[in-house]
Design an enzyme around this catalytic site. Structure first.
Site, PDB file in Angstrom:
ATOM      1  N   ALA A 194       0.791  -1.236   0.000  1.00 10.35           N
ATOM      2  CA  ALA A 194       0.000   0.000   0.000  1.00 10.35           C
ATOM      3  C   ALA A 194       0.827   1.292   0.000  1.00 10.35           C
ATOM      4  O   ALA A 194       0.305   2.356   0.292  1.00 10.35           O
ATOM      5  CB  ALA A 194      -1.001   0.022   1.161  1.00 10.35           C
ATOM      6  N   ALA A 195       2.117   1.196  -0.360  1.00 11.16           N
ATOM      7  CA  ALA A 195       2.914   2.426  -0.498  1.00 11.16           C
ATOM      8  C   ALA A 195       2.290   3.315  -1.571  1.00 11.16           C
ATOM      9  O   ALA A 195       2.149   4.528  -1.398  1.00 11.16           O
ATOM     10  CB  ALA A 195       4.360   2.094  -0.865  1.00 11.16           C
ATOM     11  N   GLY A 196       1.897   2.687  -2.672  1.00  7.95           N
ATOM     12  CA  GLY A 196       1.259   3.438  -3.757  1.00  7.95           C
ATOM     13  C   GLY A 196      -0.057   4.064  -3.294  1.00  7.95           C
ATOM     14  O   GLY A 196      -0.393   5.190  -3.681  1.00  7.95           O
ATOM     15  N   ASP A 197      -0.805   3.340  -2.466  1.00  7.87           N
ATOM     16  CA  ASP A 197      -2.072   3.882  -1.964  1.00  7.87           C
ATOM     17  C   ASP A 197      -1.821   5.092  -1.066  1.00  7.87           C
ATOM     18  O   ASP A 197      -2.552   6.085  -1.125  1.00  7.87           O
ATOM     19  CB  ASP A 197      -2.842   2.806  -1.187  1.00  7.87           C
TER      20      ASP A 197
END
Ligand code: ADP
Length: 305
Positions: free
Chosen positions: A252-255
């Protein structure tokens, strides 16, 4: 009119994670070690991120009439997401992901999109008035493509900024690309969207992003993991380095990046300021376990020097 609010149109899933010594063979039954449920789905994760940072964040999605919906709604609402516009599906179950992790940390995942893939253009249309009250609209690709396309049209008609996180990646129609103000692929997603392989250098990333600009995207913001992110506009490419951190869990880094970027833009920050902030929030999130639980509050970010 105060348009500091953010609208996320997207998915929510319950992730069910089993840890076992090894994966079972076909037909085999094993005793596992551990079981946990975690709220997930890119739409929900990004909405939670923006809300925890302090943004007035509205969510449009579709969930089943089941226990998972109750848990997910409770979780998102307790993190501050406004859940008043949620649609309930009487036929399909709430989206889930069944994840098995073996002793070596490898995983096997089966996703049942369920009600997420039933979120229709008409559903979004029915919440049309909301688009006039927000400054930023954020979507991903875990809902039907035609719903994303309608969302983009409604955002444009309302004069809101439209951010599309093209994940999981699929080829996108030019008509949709033309309505995207910020497209935020990671490297692999960019390769698929641009239809070319990308080498390890920035020039190669810029070149692929340029193909999407040529098709009408306003800005391409490529996330590059520990390298940070690259902002590409016609005629310019600018790298924003990531903060060096001890990565614990990059789920979830992109989130986190997308939720924080939407939040910063909604506050009237300039694009470079918003990218700096998003890098920072995403770097923070990789220092913690989990998806929604790894998203920081504004105070967490201020304290984190
Ligand atoms: P995704 O999670 O979608 O694959 P990335 O891996 O590109 O996306 O990460 C998104 C953003 O998260 C990056 O642009 C960066 O800001 C931040 N990030 C990811 N991994 C790290 C890391 N190891 N150190 C610092 N920041 C990171």
């Amino acid at each position: 009119m105060d348009r500091n609010a953010i609208l996320v149109v997207g998915s929510a899933n319950m992730d069910m994670v089993v840890v076992a010594e090894k994966f079972p063979q076909p037909g085999e039954t094993l005793f596992g070690r551990q079981f946990n449920m975690y709220p997930g789905g890119k739409g929900a994760n990004q909405a939670v991120c923006a809300a925890k940072l302090g943004g007035e964040t509205h969510f449009i999605g579709r969930m089943g009439n089941d226990l998972f919906r109750e848990r997910l709604v409770q979780n998102m609402a307790s993190d501050g997401v406004v859940m008043d516009h949620l649609l309930i599906d009487e036929q399909e179950p709430t989206g889930i992901a069944l994840i098995t992790v073996d002793g070596g940390g490898e995983n096997e995942i089966i996703v049942i999109s369920g009600s997420n893939m039933k979120l229709s253009p008409a559903d979004v249309e029915s919440r049309r008035a909301l688009f006039n009250r927000v400054g930023v609209v954020l979507a991903q690709l875990e809902i039907p493509l035609e719903t994303v396309a309608r969302t983009a049209e409604l955002a444009a008609a309302a004069g809101a900024c439209f951010i599309l996180n093209p994940a999981p990646a699929c080829k996108l129609p030019v008509k949709l690309l033309q309505r995207v103000d910020f497209l935020t692929p990671n490297r692999l997603e960019l390769e698929l969207l641009a239809g070319m392989s990308i080498l390890d250098d920035i020039e190669s990333v810029r070149c692929a992003a340029q193909r999407l600009l040529d098709q009408g995207v306003g800005n391409v913001l490529v996330t590059l993991g520990e390298r940070g992110s690259l902002w590409v506009t016609p005629g310019e490419a600018r790298l924003f380095a990531a903060r060096r951190v001890q990565a614990v869990d990059t789920t979830a880094a992109g989130d986190a990046f997308n939720g924080a970027f939407a939040f910063a833009l909604s506050r009237g920050e300039t694009v470079p300021q918003a990218i700096h902030f998003a890098n920072r929030v995403a770097a923070f999130s990789v220092t913690r376990m989990g998806a929604q639980s790894s998203m920081p509050t504004a105070a967490d970010i201020e304290e984190w020097v």
